[in-house]
Design an enzyme around this catalytic site. Structure first.
Site, PDB file in Angstrom:
ATOM      1  CD  GLU A 177       1.323 -22.701  13.808  1.00 45.08           C
ATOM      2  OE1 GLU A 177       0.525 -22.062  13.102  1.00 45.08           O
ATOM      3  OE2 GLU A 177       0.990 -23.704  14.455  1.00 45.08           O
ATOM      4  CE  LYS A 219      -0.375 -21.851  16.905  1.00 42.84           C
ATOM      5  NZ  LYS A 219      -1.810 -21.641  16.746  1.00 42.84           N
TER       6      LYS A 219
HETATM    7  C1  5MM Z   1      -6.532 -24.913  14.427  1.00 35.98           C
HETATM    8  O1  5MM Z   1      -5.705 -25.567  13.456  1.00 35.98           O
HETATM    9  C2  5MM Z   1      -5.009 -24.655  12.600  1.00 35.98           C
HETATM   10  C3  5MM Z   1      -5.361 -24.856  11.166  1.00 35.98           C
HETATM   11  O2  5MM Z   1      -4.750 -25.950  10.575  1.00 35.98           O
HETATM   12  P1  5MM Z   1      -4.921 -26.214   8.964  1.00 35.98           P
HETATM   13  O3  5MM Z   1      -4.427 -25.002   8.252  1.00 35.98           O
HETATM   14  O4  5MM Z   1      -4.091 -27.427   8.748  1.00 35.98           O
HETATM   15  O5  5MM Z   1      -6.361 -26.457   8.680  1.00 35.98           O
HETATM   16  C4  5MM Z   1      -3.504 -24.721  12.872  1.00 35.98           C
HETATM   17  O6  5MM Z   1      -2.785 -23.794  12.107  1.00 35.98           O
HETATM   18  C5  5MM Z   1      -3.305 -24.390  14.314  1.00 35.98           C
HETATM   19  O7  5MM Z   1      -3.466 -23.004  14.491  1.00 35.98           O
HETATM   20  C6  5MM Z   1      -1.944 -24.761  14.833  1.00 35.98           C
HETATM   21  O8  5MM Z   1      -1.384 -25.862  14.220  1.00 35.98           O
HETATM   22  C7  5MM Z   1      -2.070 -25.054  16.310  1.00 35.98           C
HETATM   23  O9  5MM Z   1      -3.138 -25.935  16.532  1.00 35.98           O
HETATM   24  P2  5MM Z   1      -2.932 -27.168  17.540  1.00 35.98           P
HETATM   25  O10 5MM Z   1      -4.187 -27.984  17.382  1.00 35.98           O
HETATM   26  O11 5MM Z   1      -1.693 -27.866  17.111  1.00 35.98           O
HETATM   27  O12 5MM Z   1      -2.798 -26.520  18.908  1.00 35.98           O
END
Ligand code: 5MM
Length: 337
Positions: A177, A219
């Protein structure tokens, strides 16, 4: 390493009409999310919330896999069922976030590098024993004045490739990602250029580390206007730009591409995915791995109805269904009501 098993898992994650639920918020991030509904982030509250989501009836109809945080992989429902078993019964593949977060990149103000490679081989082996079949590592690229630097892109994509190779060695499918953040006033073209440069660097690094692309899921962030950009690109422009960028930079061998929502509205994220899938069929399936855009309504409903799981589960099931339809280009906004 059993390559055919890796490929089978990767393909199952992007099966037609299905996508991935990202509930891998680290302790700090989930505390911020809970603060919006005035709930204190205790281990019990996090377990209750995530149990509610994962026990949603028939969630597996539109959710192929869920990305968990370390703590969640070890937790059980209030009636004592391990969450991993609940997922397996639902036909949802357990996944795990293994990065240790984005930290300041030395010598590069405003830029981050994701850490977590030390001891990763041993952690992956333990996660595989606990039932995880895929993993996720998120790198963060910021667009701003004179950034991102080539150094930031390379440090992050190198780490992603080292992580991916270790995952495959342990029999886990790596989700890679490289998130280009929406934050800022940059326009669609700026986002296109940075996303393309990042993806080109990522695939060069994956190639260098002998990662098997058929056993990788990308991703990706969409090519989209910055959150404070005044001239916002339309749904069709975002879909076209994102697809062109991916076609330019992502090899056909990759098992599939799932998008993050990155701060988009729930319906906006669904519309963008649907518009892309209406543009034709491509070498890779295009689906979703949303965190906020799948959970926002469910989180609110859970906060308002503690003790009654149904409203939150209905909200999650609805968004999963809408995005499942978008993943095959059959979403109809009329179905929102
Ligand atoms: C769910 O949020 C995930 C965890 O974020 P942190 O490591 O900052 O706590 C994040 O990795 C998430 O899987 C991705 O960014 C995609 O989430 P969004 O909310 O952008 O769809």
């Amino acid at each position: 390493m059993d390559i055919s098993e890796l490929v089978t898992t990767a393909q199952a994650l992007v099966a037609p009409g299905k996508g991935i639920l990202a509930i891998d918020e680290s302790t700090g991030t989930i505390a911020k999310r809970f603060a919006t509904i005035n709930v204190e982030s205790t281990e019990q509250a996090r377990c209750d919330y995530r149990s509610t989501l994962l026990t949603t009836p028939n969630l597996g109809d539109h959710i192929s896999g869920a990305i968990l945080f370390d703590e969640t992989l070890r937790q059980s429902t209030p009636d004592g069922r391990p969450l991993v078993e609940v997922m397996q019964e639902q036909g949802i593949i357990p996944g795990i976030k293994v990065d240790k977060g984005a930290k300041d990149l030395a010598g590069h103000p405003g830029e981050k590098v994701t850490e977590g490679l030390d001891g990763l081989r041993e952690r992956l082996q333990e996660y595989a024993e606990l039932g995880a079949r895929f993993a996720k590592w998120r790198a963060v690229i910021t667009i701003g004045e004179d950034i991102p630097s080539a150094a930031c892109i390379e440090a992050n994509t190198h780490a992603l490739a080292r992580y991916a190779s270790l995952c495959q060695e342990s029999g886990l499918v790596p989700i890679v990602e490289p998130e280009v953040l929406m934050d800022g006033n940059h326009d669609l073209d700026d986002c296109f250029d940075v996303t393309e440069a990042t993806l080109r660097s990522l695939f060069a690094q994956l190639y260098e580390q002998d990662v098997i692309l058929e056993g990788v899921v990308l991703k990706a962030s969409m090519v989209i206007s910055g959150s404070t950009c005044e001239e916002r690109a339309s749904v069709d422009e975002v879909a076209q730009a994102t697809l062109t960028c991916l076609l330019n930079a992502v090899p056909a061998a990759v098992a599939g591409i799932v998008f993050l929502s990155g701060g988009q509205g729930d319906q906006e994220a669904t519309e963008h995915l649907d518009a892309m899938n209406r543009l034709g069929e491509f070498a890779w399936p295009l689906s979703f791995s949303y965190g906020r855009a799948l959970q926002q309504a469910a989180l609110k409903a859970w906060g308002e109805n503690r003790g009654n799981q149904e409203p939150a589960q209905q909200a999650l099931a609805h968004r999963a269904k809408m995005n499942g339809l978008a993943a095959i280009g059959e979403y109809d906004p009329a179905a929102e009501s």
